[in-house]
Design an enzyme around this catalytic site. Structure first.
Site, PDB file in Angstrom:
ATOM      1  N   ARG A  15     -27.363 -17.380  -3.363  1.00  0.00           N
ATOM      2  CA  ARG A  15     -26.227 -18.424  -3.506  1.00  0.00           C
ATOM      3  C   ARG A  15     -25.265 -18.374  -1.971  1.00  0.00           C
ATOM      4  O   ARG A  15     -24.865 -17.306  -1.926  1.00  0.00           O
ATOM      5  CB  ARG A  15     -25.461 -18.195  -4.667  1.00  0.00           C
ATOM      6  CG  ARG A  15     -24.429 -19.096  -4.432  1.00  0.00           C
ATOM      7  CD  ARG A  15     -23.292 -18.764  -5.628  1.00  0.00           C
ATOM      8  NE  ARG A  15     -22.230 -19.885  -5.591  1.00  0.00           N
ATOM      9  CZ  ARG A  15     -21.206 -19.787  -6.563  1.00  0.00           C
ATOM     10  NH1 ARG A  15     -20.893 -18.627  -7.340  1.00  0.00           N
ATOM     11  NH2 ARG A  15     -20.189 -20.648  -6.438  1.00  0.00           N
ATOM     12  N   HIS A  70     -19.345 -25.669  -6.109  1.00  0.00           N
ATOM     13  CA  HIS A  70     -20.089 -25.577  -7.253  1.00  0.00           C
ATOM     14  C   HIS A  70     -21.460 -26.375  -7.171  1.00  0.00           C
ATOM     15  O   HIS A  70     -21.747 -26.934  -8.510  1.00  0.00           O
ATOM     16  CB  HIS A  70     -19.061 -26.072  -8.547  1.00  0.00           C
ATOM     17  CG  HIS A  70     -18.180 -24.839  -8.774  1.00  0.00           C
ATOM     18  ND1 HIS A  70     -16.784 -25.225  -9.312  1.00  0.00           N
ATOM     19  CD2 HIS A  70     -18.079 -23.644  -8.937  1.00  0.00           C
ATOM     20  CE1 HIS A  70     -16.112 -24.185  -9.336  1.00  0.00           C
ATOM     21  NE2 HIS A  70     -16.897 -23.152  -9.156  1.00  0.00           N
ATOM     22  N   ARG A  77      -5.969 -19.761  -8.210  1.00  0.00           N
ATOM     23  CA  ARG A  77      -5.683 -20.859  -7.151  1.00  0.00           C
ATOM     24  C   ARG A  77      -4.805 -21.962  -7.708  1.00  0.00           C
ATOM     25  O   ARG A  77      -4.987 -22.405  -8.787  1.00  0.00           O
ATOM     26  CB  ARG A  77      -7.293 -21.259  -6.496  1.00  0.00           C
ATOM     27  CG  ARG A  77      -8.001 -20.229  -5.809  1.00  0.00           C
ATOM     28  CD  ARG A  77      -9.316 -20.728  -5.426  1.00  0.00           C
ATOM     29  NE  ARG A  77     -10.458 -19.919  -6.235  1.00  0.00           N
ATOM     30  CZ  ARG A  77     -11.743 -20.092  -6.330  1.00  0.00           C
ATOM     31  NH1 ARG A  77     -12.239 -21.225  -5.684  1.00  0.00           N
ATOM     32  NH2 ARG A  77     -12.360 -19.373  -6.995  1.00  0.00           N
ATOM     33  N   GLU A 112     -26.973 -20.913 -12.761  1.00  0.00           N
ATOM     34  CA  GLU A 112     -27.189 -21.184 -11.096  1.00  0.00           C
ATOM     35  C   GLU A 112     -28.340 -20.332 -10.741  1.00  0.00           C
ATOM     36  O   GLU A 112     -29.066 -20.652  -9.819  1.00  0.00           O
ATOM     37  CB  GLU A 112     -25.877 -20.566 -10.265  1.00  0.00           C
ATOM     38  CG  GLU A 112     -24.700 -21.557 -10.549  1.00  0.00           C
ATOM     39  CD  GLU A 112     -23.265 -21.004 -10.480  1.00  0.00           C
ATOM     40  OE1 GLU A 112     -23.070 -19.794 -10.839  1.00  0.00           O
ATOM     41  OE2 GLU A 112     -22.202 -21.710  -9.943  1.00  0.00           O
TER      42      GLU A 112
END
Ligand code: ADP
Length: 380
Positions: A82, A170, A230, A366
């Protein structure tokens, strides 16, 4: 093998070359703390053990030696990685040769919490498996065909040409969700869908006919929804004010916006949704209210750019596990055809609605989408 190296964790899985189910998988969490935890699953074996204090490189070595026992020394044919940032041109998985790795290193300032760790994992995997194919799968790739109005900022054009664009992230998760939706409801997969990936990092994606047309994340993984630590969307005037009146520089703002804001900053307590849901303080409740308010606001905006809504999908740790957050997001959304089925929501059923817009919970994977991409290069 798939490797997904984040700022404080490395997720991994090993698949047979021609099979969809991992032989072994797991994760190393809390890297950088005194108490890193390695969880391994494979065959009938499951364990979690403390690894003490370690960095990413040592962590990867421990993962590889732990896996050796579970995979019975099977050769690794390819490693799929990834990689958060693929820049403006990459819209598909790529073989990672040295020219591409040099190019990807240039994007590190655009994703400072992720890209350096992603690339360190690639170099460690090359050293461990020099014969294996190394494949990069990019979080930005799924969004690279956004309409221009959703790819740019209203800055002088030269900044766009220099790469100051709305990349979106994402993408591996969204790609997986769309593949899964195509398997369970092909009509929905070709319709108007919003996917809400709500984890420690959180974003939403507007998808039409299987393609991303908008994301709440932009140039960096800071924009859009508030996240664990965040800020999400913020008026740039606030940053100018903090620089001018509080004497903050880029390093101070990076620390503030990436590490001290979001749910943690608002609650003054924790970045973890489970902790906030049980805390019972006014600040924790307000942090949750801000989180769900921003999701509803983006949902309305995304329905507007899609021209309607057929499906809403929740995924990520919060989206998959928090019935409360899903319920609060769906409250007041009847005008979009959303009617939550409370019992189905509590049970985290596949479909949790009974209105004209279908609301689903789909666990994202993922690793599976990385493994699929790698298989494409191995031509099996
Ligand atoms: P990351 O972005 O790091 O991959 P995850 O997708 O694992 O994060 O999501 C982590 C978030 O999911 C945390 O805020 C955690 O509290 C939340 N979460 C996990 N399980 C639950 C639950 N049962 N209820 C509420 N929140 C949960």
């Amino acid at each position: 093998m798939t490797l997904n190296a984040g700022s404080s964790s490395i997720k991994f899985a090993v698949y047979p070359v021609n099979g969809d189910h991992p032989i072994a998988h797991g994760q190393l969490e809390k890297i950088g703390s005194d108490d890193a935890q390695l969880t391994l699953h494979g065959g009938n074996h499951s364990e979690t053990r403390s690894e003490g204090s370690l960095d990413h490189t040592t962590g990867l070595r421990r993962i590889l030696s732990a896996l050796d026992g579970l995979t019975q020394g099977a050769a690794i044919a390819a490693v799929g990685h990834r990689i958060v940032h693929g820049g403006p041109d990459i819209d598909a998985p790529k073989i990672l040769d040295s020219a591409l790795l040099d190019k990807l290193a240039e994007y590190a300032p655009l994703a400072p919490l992720h890209q350096p760790h992603n690339l360190a994992a690639v170099h460690a995997a090359i050293a461990a498996f020099p014969e294996a194919l190394q494949v990069g799968c990019f979080d930005t790739a799924f969004h690279r065909h956004h309409p221009w109005v959703n790819d740019t900022f209203a800055l002088p054009r030269s900044y766009y040409d220099q790469g100051v664009r709305r990349y979106g992230f994402h993408g591996l998760s969204y790609d997986y969700i769309i593949h899964r939706l195509a398997q369970i409801d092909s009509h929905a997969a070709h319709g108007k869908t919003v996917v809400a990936h709500l984890g420690n990092g959180a974003s939403m994606c507007a998808i039409r006919d299987g393609r991303s047309i908008g994301s709440t994340m932009g140039f960096s993984a800071l924009d859009g929804l508030p996240m664990g630590t965040r800020s999400g969307q913020i008026d740039p005037g606030v940053l100018l004010y903090l620089m001018e009146s509080h004497g903050m520089d880029a390093a101070d703002l990076t620390d503030l916006l990436y590490k001290k804001s979001g749910l943690l900053g608002l609650s003054g307590l924790s970045n973890d949704m489970r902790t906030l849901e049980t805390a019972g303080t006014d600040e924790a409740e307000q942090a949750i209210a801000y989180f769900t308010f921003r999701i509803r606001r983006e949902l309305g905006a995304m329905a507007a750019i899609l021209g309607g809504l057929d499906s809403l999908v929740f995924c990520g740790g919060i989206g998959e596990h928090s019935a409360r957050i899903r319920a609060e997001v769906c409250t007041g959304m009847e005008w979009l055809g959303i009617a939550l089925d409370a019992a189905a929501n509590e049970a985290a059923a596949d479909i949790i609605s009974n209105g004209t817009t279908t609301v689903r919970v789909i666990p994202t994977d993922e690793e599976a989408i990385i493994a699929k991409a790698v298989r494409g290069f191995l031509a099996v």
